[in-house]
Design a protein around this motif. Structure first.
Motif, mmCIF file in Angstrom:
data_model
loop_
_atom_site.group_PDB
_atom_site.id
_atom_site.type_symbol
_atom_site.label_atom_id
_atom_site.label_comp_id
_atom_site.label_asym_id
_atom_site.label_seq_id
_atom_site.Cartn_x
_atom_site.Cartn_y
_atom_site.Cartn_z
ATOM 1 N N ASN A 311 67.734 -37.719 -30.329
ATOM 2 C CA ASN A 311 67.227 -36.450 -31.040
ATOM 3 C C ASN A 311 66.951 -35.513 -29.878
ATOM 4 O O ASN A 311 67.549 -34.309 -29.800
ATOM 5 N N ASP A 312 66.079 -35.807 -29.199
ATOM 6 C CA ASP A 312 65.558 -34.969 -27.987
ATOM 7 C C ASP A 312 66.795 -34.405 -27.058
ATOM 8 O O ASP A 312 66.715 -33.327 -26.857
ATOM 9 N N VAL A 313 67.473 -35.270 -26.642
ATOM 10 C CA VAL A 313 68.672 -35.013 -25.621
ATOM 11 C C VAL A 313 69.558 -33.927 -26.441
ATOM 12 O O VAL A 313 69.997 -32.923 -25.660
ATOM 13 N N HIS A 314 69.561 -34.003 -27.534
ATOM 14 C CA HIS A 314 70.687 -33.068 -28.221
ATOM 15 C C HIS A 314 69.789 -31.860 -28.503
ATOM 16 O O HIS A 314 70.633 -30.674 -28.343
ATOM 17 N N ALA A 315 68.742 -31.814 -28.883
ATOM 18 C CA ALA A 315 68.022 -30.472 -28.721
ATOM 19 C C ALA A 315 68.082 -29.763 -27.384
ATOM 20 O O ALA A 315 68.168 -28.365 -27.350
ATOM 21 N N VAL A 316 67.731 -30.527 -26.289
ATOM 22 C CA VAL A 316 68.070 -30.050 -25.128
ATOM 23 C C VAL A 316 69.491 -29.469 -24.829
ATOM 24 O O VAL A 316 69.326 -28.308 -24.195
ATOM 25 N N MET A 317 70.442 -29.983 -25.301
ATOM 26 C CA MET A 317 71.722 -29.463 -24.973
ATOM 27 C C MET A 317 71.843 -28.070 -25.903
ATOM 28 O O MET A 317 72.252 -27.039 -25.324
ATOM 29 N N ALA A 318 71.140 -27.913 -26.859
ATOM 30 C CA ALA A 318 71.274 -26.639 -27.833
ATOM 31 C C ALA A 318 70.521 -25.438 -26.871
ATOM 32 O O ALA A 318 70.946 -24.505 -26.852
ATOM 33 N N TYR A 319 69.315 -25.945 -26.343
ATOM 34 C CA TYR A 319 68.313 -24.973 -25.729
ATOM 35 C C TYR A 319 69.045 -24.511 -24.494
ATOM 36 O O TYR A 319 69.164 -23.302 -24.344
ATOM 37 N N GLY A 321 72.570 -24.552 -23.999
ATOM 38 C CA GLY A 321 73.617 -23.794 -24.383
ATOM 39 C C GLY A 321 73.325 -22.582 -24.751
ATOM 40 O O GLY A 321 74.214 -21.557 -24.307
ATOM 41 N N ALA A 322 72.053 -22.175 -25.200
ATOM 42 C CA ALA A 322 71.587 -21.004 -25.678
ATOM 43 C C ALA A 322 70.865 -20.106 -24.660
ATOM 44 O O ALA A 322 70.688 -19.187 -24.880
ATOM 45 N N GLY A 323 70.831 -20.732 -23.358
ATOM 46 C CA GLY A 323 70.333 -20.311 -22.300
ATOM 47 C C GLY A 323 68.834 -20.195 -22.242
ATOM 48 O O GLY A 323 68.383 -19.483 -21.477
ATOM 49 N N ARG A 324 68.256 -20.908 -23.214
ATOM 50 C CA ARG A 324 66.782 -21.057 -23.168
ATOM 51 C C ARG A 324 66.189 -22.111 -22.265
ATOM 52 O O ARG A 324 65.914 -23.015 -23.021
ATOM 53 N N ILE A 325 66.455 -22.018 -20.980
ATOM 54 C CA ILE A 325 66.082 -22.971 -20.247
ATOM 55 C C ILE A 325 64.395 -23.507 -20.098
ATOM 56 O O ILE A 325 64.139 -24.522 -20.300
ATOM 57 N N GLY A 326 63.903 -22.379 -20.583
ATOM 58 C CA GLY A 326 62.308 -22.471 -20.726
ATOM 59 C C GLY A 326 61.875 -23.374 -21.754
ATOM 60 O O GLY A 326 61.241 -24.265 -21.611
ATOM 61 N N GLU A 327 62.682 -23.165 -22.613
ATOM 62 C CA GLU A 327 62.344 -24.113 -24.219
ATOM 63 C C GLU A 327 62.900 -25.489 -23.642
ATOM 64 O O GLU A 327 62.115 -26.612 -24.177
ATOM 65 N N ALA A 328 63.721 -25.638 -23.009
ATOM 66 C CA ALA A 328 64.346 -27.227 -22.710
ATOM 67 C C ALA A 328 63.412 -27.828 -21.700
ATOM 68 O O ALA A 328 62.905 -29.003 -21.776
ATOM 69 N N GLU A 329 62.771 -27.038 -20.848
ATOM 70 C CA GLU A 329 61.783 -27.343 -19.644
ATOM 71 C C GLU A 329 60.454 -27.822 -20.673
ATOM 72 O O GLU A 329 60.036 -28.683 -20.122
ATOM 73 N N LYS A 330 59.961 -27.120 -21.485
ATOM 74 C CA LYS A 330 58.756 -27.231 -22.404
ATOM 75 C C LYS A 330 59.095 -28.782 -23.229
ATOM 76 O O LYS A 330 58.173 -29.316 -23.157
ATOM 77 N N VAL A 364 69.271 -29.768 -18.149
ATOM 78 C CA VAL A 364 68.615 -28.760 -17.699
ATOM 79 C C VAL A 364 69.179 -28.359 -16.342
ATOM 80 O O VAL A 364 69.323 -27.244 -15.945
ATOM 81 N N ALA A 365 69.327 -29.325 -15.465
ATOM 82 C CA ALA A 365 69.945 -29.246 -14.207
ATOM 83 C C ALA A 365 71.284 -28.368 -14.264
ATOM 84 O O ALA A 365 71.577 -27.534 -13.463
ATOM 85 N N TYR A 366 72.170 -29.009 -15.253
ATOM 86 C CA TYR A 366 73.537 -28.693 -15.250
ATOM 87 C C TYR A 366 73.276 -27.342 -15.700
ATOM 88 O O TYR A 366 74.211 -26.286 -15.273
ATOM 89 N N GLY A 367 72.736 -26.774 -16.552
ATOM 90 C CA GLY A 367 72.327 -25.318 -17.159
ATOM 91 C C GLY A 367 71.806 -24.429 -15.898
ATOM 92 O O GLY A 367 72.178 -23.344 -15.951
ATOM 93 N N ARG A 368 71.312 -25.041 -15.091
ATOM 94 C CA ARG A 368 70.832 -24.246 -13.699
ATOM 95 C C ARG A 368 71.800 -23.983 -12.723
ATOM 96 O O ARG A 368 71.831 -23.518 -11.698
ATOM 97 N N GLY A 369 73.071 -24.993 -13.000
ATOM 98 C CA GLY A 369 74.070 -25.057 -12.000
ATOM 99 C C GLY A 369 73.730 -25.891 -10.723
ATOM 100 O O GLY A 369 74.371 -25.875 -9.826
ATOM 101 N N ASP A 370 72.940 -26.877 -10.932
ATOM 102 C CA ASP A 370 72.487 -27.759 -9.867
ATOM 103 C C ASP A 370 73.126 -28.888 -10.010
ATOM 104 O O ASP A 370 72.640 -30.022 -10.595
ATOM 105 N N PHE A 371 74.459 -28.979 -9.865
ATOM 106 C CA PHE A 371 75.262 -30.298 -10.294
ATOM 107 C C PHE A 371 74.980 -31.228 -9.191
ATOM 108 O O PHE A 371 75.332 -32.517 -9.830
#
Length: 463
Positions: A311-319, A321-330, A364-371
């Motif tokens: 479940n955590d992984v999919h929550a991070v996907m949502a954060y 995807g919504a551009g809420r990197i800070g919430e994902a990192e938290k 999170v790295a994908y969201g930051r473009g750090d492929f």
């Protein structure tokens, strides 16, 4: 002393409570919400009914939501305090131990205890159903197959739940890679019970794994009235329908399914299906900011505390995807702290450490473009992602993230190996050939790219 409909003795239940229990099991095997009402009715009639209390606990614990687990603990502890366990039958005491292991967070021990019950009592439908779900949550394909397979010869064609066992068995066969047998058994299950959504689901998984997306759509269309409403599994089956649409490149159809069936979900299961679909679109460059925002808003109460890494992984996907990197990192930081705590026997700790955290960090790295970081995080664990549960189809979101990061990050040798693996297993997948084309483009091989695209187009138009 009463017996359930499969001939197993039960203590502490009136005749009425036993019938409510039987009906609850019947509804459970159909994934229908009526299971809760029947389980409640059984305990209202006979509050000290051991198997009724066991059933109620499983129903809460198998939602993978922490709040439900707390409710289960409160009720089950109250039952055990007033129960004379020495007077219970061995099977009932074994179920109490299995529930307690699950309350303690030890999915492995719970699954093993349920397996022992099944060996001694192969007609215990609840032990089979609960054990099957535990195997799914732990990603144990062999046990998904053999737990039910080992009980089948104790059942007969005229048992009304025999078909439901075949549906479970078909899913285990599919996850273990026996696709021809899975299709055969799954089709038989649905023939016996046309509303067996788990059997339908097993057939759908089989077609997905074989790249038979056209057949999958036709199969679901032909049985729309049997699976699309009336169960708490219909949203997940719609998710499979959307995956078939994505395989053909029909993004608008997939989004139509999303808006009609997946958007607005509230349970973890519904939200993770929604996240998994939107994430696949994100990987292909289709941003859905409004849909992501609504989905990200729904996740916080369900992951406020560590409970199930999947479940955590999919929550991070949502954060992300919504551009809420800070919430994902938290969320990642909270799980890092959790993984350092001493929690002996809690399965989710190992799931989080070995799979959940690397995948979350990669997202999170994908969201930051750090492929490059995505590849470095996911490539070493790609063959053990099953350890945090789910199915092959669900976990493919992780594998697709790795592949897309390798392509975008210029890790061409890794991308070549990953594409080659996918084409070898599913040569009839347009997606796989399109990724071959993308790799060839990156390498300047226009002839190979064109040939791969032609192959993808042919597969799409002839499905």
């Amino acid at each position: 002393m009463t017996t359930d409909e499969h001939g197993l003795a039960m203590t502490g239940a009136s005749a009425a409570a036993a019938r409510h229990y039987d009906r609850a099991i019947h509804e459970l095997l159909h994934f229908r919400a009526e299971v809760d009402a029947e389980a409640t009715a059984a305990l209202a009639d006979s509050p000290g009914f051991p198997m009724g209390n066991v059933l109620a606990a499983y129903l809460d614990l198998l939602t993978t939501e922490a709040a439900d687990a707390r409710s289960a603990r409160t009720r089950f502890d109250a039952f055990r305090r007033q129960a004379d366990e020495s007077s219970l039958l061995p099977r009932e005491r074994a179920h109490l131990a299995a529930v307690q292991a699950l309350l303690d967070g030890d999915l492995t021990a719970c699954g093993a205890l349920l397996a022992e019950i099944t060996v001694a009592h192969p007609r215990d439908a609840l032990a089979l159903a609960a054990g099957h779900q535990i195997d799914f949550f732990t990603g144990d394909a062999r046990s998904l197959r053999d737990r039910v397979g080992g009980a089948l010869t104790a059942w007969h064609d005229d048992d009304r739940h025999y078909g439901h066992l075949l549906g479970m068995y078909a899913f285990g066969l599919e996850e273990a890679g026996h696709y021809d047998r899975s299709e055969e058994v799954g089709l038989r299950a649905v023939e016996l019970n046309r509303r067996d959504v788990w059997g339908i689901h097993a057939v759908v998984h089989t077609y997905e794994m074989q790249g038979r997306f056209g057949e999958g759509v036709r199969y679901l269309d032909a049985r729309l009235d049997d699976w699309s409403t009336g169960t708490f599994f219909n949203v997940h089956t719609w998710w499979h329908y959307a995956l078939y649409a994505l395989e053909t490149g029909d993004t608008s159809r997939a989004l139509g399914v999303y808006d009609a069936a997946l958007a607005g979900g509230r349970t973890s299961m519904e939200l993770l299906d929604a996240a998994a679909l939107l994430w696949r679109l994100l990987l292909e460059g289709s941003d859905q900011p409004g849909r992501w925002r609504a989905l990200a808003d729904a996740w916080p109460p369900l992951v406020a505390e560590p409970f199930y890494a999947f479940n955590d992984v999919h929550a991070v996907m949502a954060y992300v995807g919504a551009g809420r990197i800070g919430e994902a990192e938290k969320l990642v930081a909270s799980r890092e702290a959790y993984a350092l705590e001493s929690r002996p026997g809690v399965t989710n700790v190992a799931m989080t450490s070995r799979v959940g955290l690397p995948v979350c960090r990669a997202l999170v790295a994908y969201g930051r473009g750090d492929f490059g970081a995505v590849v470095d995080l996911l490539y070493p664990i790609r063959h053990r992602v099953n350890e945090f549960g789910g199915s092959h189809a669900q976990r493919d979101a992780v594998q697709k993230t790795l592949l897309e990061a390798a392509l975008r990050g210029g890790r061409h040798e890794v991308a070549r190996a990953l594409v080659s693996e996918r084409i070898g297993v599913r040569p009839c997948s347009p997606f796989n050939w399109l990724k071959q084309a993308a790799l060839a483009d990156a390498l300047g091989d226009r002839a190979t790219a064109a040939a791969a695209r032609r192959r993808a187009t042919t597969l799409t138009t002839t499905a």
